[in-house]
Design an enzyme around this catalytic site. Structure first.
Site, PDB file in Angstrom:
ATOM      1  N   GLU A  48       0.813  -1.213   0.000  1.00  0.00           N
ATOM      2  CA  GLU A  48       0.000   0.000   0.000  1.00  0.00           C
ATOM      3  C   GLU A  48       0.850   1.267   0.000  1.00  0.00           C
ATOM      4  OE1 GLU A  48      -0.458  -2.626   1.914  1.00  0.00           O
ATOM      5  OE2 GLU A  48      -2.536  -3.298   1.678  1.00  0.00           O
ATOM      6  N   PHE A 110     -11.137  -7.977  13.627  1.00  0.00           N
ATOM      7  CA  PHE A 110     -10.034  -8.410  12.766  1.00  0.00           C
ATOM      8  C   PHE A 110      -9.690  -7.301  11.763  1.00  0.00           C
ATOM      9  CE2 PHE A 110      -8.587 -10.516   8.795  1.00  0.00           C
ATOM     10  CZ  PHE A 110      -7.350 -10.927   9.274  1.00  0.00           C
ATOM     11  N   GLN A 111      -8.424  -6.991  11.660  1.00  0.00           N
ATOM     12  CA  GLN A 111      -7.897  -5.938  10.785  1.00  0.00           C
ATOM     13  C   GLN A 111      -8.547  -4.587  11.048  1.00  0.00           C
ATOM     14  OE1 GLN A 111      -7.818  -7.503   6.686  1.00  0.00           O
ATOM     15  NE2 GLN A 111      -5.724  -8.184   7.091  1.00  0.00           N
ATOM     16  N   LYS A 160     -17.188  -1.573   5.769  1.00  0.00           N
ATOM     17  CA  LYS A 160     -17.602  -2.563   4.776  1.00  0.00           C
ATOM     18  C   LYS A 160     -19.124  -2.607   4.615  1.00  0.00           C
ATOM     19  CE  LYS A 160     -16.449  -7.231   3.287  1.00  0.00           C
ATOM     20  NZ  LYS A 160     -15.735  -8.480   3.648  1.00  0.00           N
ATOM     21  N   MET A 466      24.219   9.090   2.917  1.00  0.00           N
ATOM     22  CA  MET A 466      24.012  10.372   3.585  1.00  0.00           C
ATOM     23  C   MET A 466      24.296  10.255   5.083  1.00  0.00           C
ATOM     24  SD  MET A 466      23.465  13.503   3.010  1.00  0.00           S
ATOM     25  CE  MET A 466      22.469  14.051   1.619  1.00  0.00           C
TER      26      MET A 466
END
Lengths: 560, 172
Positions: A48, A110-111, A160, A466
């Site tokens: 993502e 969940f999630q 959802k 760097m």
């Protein structure tokens, strides 16, 4: 219509053509609806974060709003770095994330993650949709907020069940945001004052930032008319062409001596679309000590006077204000000022060691010459990024895409994807370092999947260069955890494993041929350059320093 | 120069709007001395008052950063003559009749009311400028203060000055 269908309809109505995303459980109804909406092109990234950076670069390369799509919890959280990045660099983005059903919100389902809570400080605004009939209004507001004012990311968290709910509302034609009314037209009185101050100034300079990328035309006219010296921040590169004789380069930490000296001596700064961040100013108390007048043009009032006090604040759109300034400006008599600037330029060219070794600066310069400065350049974050800013002669606006404010390593590859999708017919050059590249290299699969003809120029020095440079300068060479070469993959084989042609360059003599070979490739290609490891980006003003502290070339020991 | 400012903010009465504001204060390092929030006579509009301390530049940033928030409708720094009130409930332990009498006298001096009486405790309600409440609490500190609750200051300009909202609805 279901909520998912309403969402896609609303996106189409906003003119969206491309979505970058990754599916998952809580966003499946939207993906199911997408299956039937072929006019919306979906680019499947492998993470993502990749979707977020790709949408960011798409937005900045095209001037449109980028759209990213992800599932709840981990999917949405993976987007957060890209949201913070877009927030810092004022990029218009709409992120849509699935959420657990409204009935499960707050139950540690969940999630589930509190995505509106988490993203509150890293978005311009965000929404949690609780009623499907609000969705068209929210989408319309989100795009409006993302693209107007100081652009930024807006997140829509979509449970959802709302995606599945039946829509009984209507699509609004208007927007009602009484608390959000950006000022577009700069105040005429302030513009008059600015023009008068410019006429009176002896040592004026123009500084442009990322907020001026859409104002390149009027700004170029203004520069043409006045003959004013121009400095561009990292995000402002390309607003004025790098080969314009009035262009002095970048200011700040790794800016040119001429740009920093000019700021130091300037009695007037006209700043358009920038916010004077610490990489530009260094020690604020010692920044531009001879400055009498700062004319600060910015559409975000909070960015004016935040760091440097502005004697003439102009709240407004950069293009609108620049247009008025270009109309009202007169040629300025700056011969004496220019003589001093030319002397600084002649005495202090950017350090470019030519000792037969393969160096990043030479690679970037060679690509710059071969593409005439006309490519869309994308970078990761690190030394290679600063070398690209210094040595790639960016000719056009919206053509130097880099993570400035947040400094997100891993920005490069997914951003190159977004840039290439936005500008399919053009050459997209990605300059990336081995450290930065490995943070998001899974997107090679995305490059391969869509045959995006990105030219990946991997400047492999085997170090986190760097950090190593700072260890050289400020930590007595204690190279704590910056060595990568012992465990880097074989990048050529790696690219080939994804079906992307690749080759390696190890010697300076091979450079010009290698550049031609990379550019001649029709599809994607990865060219790995084994560049000199012991290399520093100079000039350098140490963090919190001022022009007086500028280190113009590497210390003796680091040169060997 | 650091000064105490009372700032009123009119906001859309949306979920999390208070979180957005306090989170912004925290992120930008602005200190809130007190905060009070409630609905207004306008449907859908709430009013928050902040007491913040800072120099002119900080206060200017506080106002500008508040204005950046989409749901913030209006920000007003009450710089002119203003009414400022806070309410506090204070529960104090009382042992003997003498203490009871002394406490009553203090309460009268501050126009505080006894709103609850128990065998070993008195609860006072006091309203006024936060500085007055500070002094009241200071007086009570010689006794056994068991519990305090302050609402934070609410403020309004004196006279005919009012905070006006712009007309709603704008076609885009």
């Amino acid at each position: 219509m279901t909520g998912a269908e309403v969402l896609l309809e609303a996106l189409v109505r906003e003119g969206v053509e491309v979505i970058f995303g990754h599916p998952g459980g809580a966003i499946m109804p939207v993906y199911d609806a997408l299956y039937h909406r072929r006019e919306l092109r979906h680019i499947l990234t492998r993470h993502e974060q990749g979707a977020g950076h790709a949408a960011t670069a798409y937005a900045r390369a095209s001037g449109r709003v980028g759209v990213a799509l992800a599932t709840s919890g981990p999917g949405a959280l993976n987007l957060t770095t890209a949201l913070a990045d877009a927030m810092m660099d004022a990029t218009p983005l709409v992120a849509i994330t699935g959420q657990v059903p409204t009935t499960a919100v707050g139950t540690d389902a969940f999630q589930e993650a509190d995505v509106t809570g988490v993203t509150m400080p890293i978005t311009k605004h965000n929404y949690l949709v609780s009623d499907v009939n609000d969705l068209p209004r929210i989408v319309k507001e989100a795009f409006h907020i993302a693209r107007t004012g100081r652009p930024g990311p807006v997140l829509i968290d979509l449970p959802k069940d709302v995606q599945n709910d039946t829509f009984t509302g209507s699509f609004p034609e208007t927007i009602d945001l009484p608390g959000y009314r950006p000022t577009y037209k700069g105040h005429p009185r302030q513009i008059e004052r600015a023009l008068a101050a410019l006429r009176a100034a002896e040592r004026p300079i123009l500084m442009v930032g990322g907020g001026a990328q859409h104002a390149a035309q009027p700004i170029r006219r203004f520069v043409e008319r006045t003959g004013i010296p121009v400095i561009a921040t990292l995000q402002g590169l390309g607003v004025v062409a790098a080969d314009d004789p009035r262009f002095l380069g970048m200011p700040g930490m790794h800016g040119t001596v001429a740009a920093n000296r000019a700021i130091h001596e300037a009695d007037l700064i006209l700043g358009i679309g920038l916010r004077f961040d610490d990489r530009v100013t260094g020690d604020v108390a010692r920044f531009a000590p001879n400055l009498k007048t700062l004319i600060h043009v910015n559409i975000e009032p909070a960015d004016i006077g935040k760091v440097i006090e502005a004697q003439i604040p102009v709240v407004g759109d950069a293009a609108w204000v620049a247009e008025r300034l270009a109309e009202g400006a007169e040629p300025l008599a700056l011969d004496a000022w220019w003589r001093r600037i030319r002397a600084w330029q002649e005495e202090n060219p950017l350090p470019f060691p030519e000792d037969g070794e393969l160096r990043s600066q030479a690679v970037i310069k060679a690509f710059g010459e071969a593409t005439g400065g006309e490519a869309v350049v994308v970078t990761g974050v690190g030394q290679h990024q600063m070398f690209a800013a210094q040595f790639y002669p960016v000719k056009r606006p919206r053509s130097f895409l880099t993570s400035g404010g947040l400094g997100t390593m891993g920005f490069g590859l997914p951003a190159a994807i977004g840039a290439q999708v936005a500008r399919p017919g053009e050459t997209v050059l990605l300059f990336d370092g081995d450290g930065s590249f490995q943070m998001t290299l899974q997107e090679l699969a995305t490059v391969a999947k869509y045959r995006l003809p990105i030219k990946i120029v991997l400047l492999n020095n085997g170090f986190l260069g760097m950090v190593r440079q700072w260890q050289d300068l400020f930590y007595e060479d204690r190279y704590s955890e910056v060595f990568l070469a012992d465990s880097n993959p074989d990048f050529v084989k790696l690219a080939e494993a994804y079906g992307i042609p690749a080759f390696r360059v190890e010697r300076r003599e091979e450079l010009e041929d290698a550049v031609q070979r990379a550019l001649a490739e029709e599809g994607p290609v990865l060219a790995e350059f084994r560049v000199k490891a012991e290399e520093g980006v100079f000039p350098m003003i140490p963090a919190g320093g001022s022009t007086e502290d500028m280190i113009t070339e590497p210390p003796e020991e680091a040169r060997s | 120069m650091r000064q105490r400012h009372v700032i009123s903010v009119l906001v859309e009465d949306h979920p999390r709007v208070l979180t957005r504001i306090t989170s912004m204060f925290a992120r930008r390092g602005f200190n809130i001395d007190s905060l009070a929030v409630g609905r207004t006579h306008i449907p859908g509009v709430s009013r928050i008052s902040f007491v913040v301390e800072g120099d002119d530049r900080t206060i200017e940033q506080v106002e500008k950063q508040l204005n950046r928030l989409i749901e913030v409708l209006k920000v007003v720094d009450h710089e002119g003559p203003r009414l400022e009130r806070e309410l506090a409930l204070v529960k104090v332990r009382v042992e003997g009749i003498e203490e009871r009498i002394e406490l009553k006298e203090i309460a009268e001096a501050f126009r505080a009311h006894i709103v609850d009486v128990a065998r070993h405790a008195l609860t006072f309600e006091v309203t006024g400028h936060p500085a007055k409440i500070d002094r009241f609490l200071e007086e009570l500190s010689n006794y056994g203060v068991l519990e305090t609750m302050r609402t934070g200051a609410v403020a309004m300009d004196r006279g005919e000055r009012v905070i006006k909202l712009r007309a709603r609805r704008e076609a885009v």
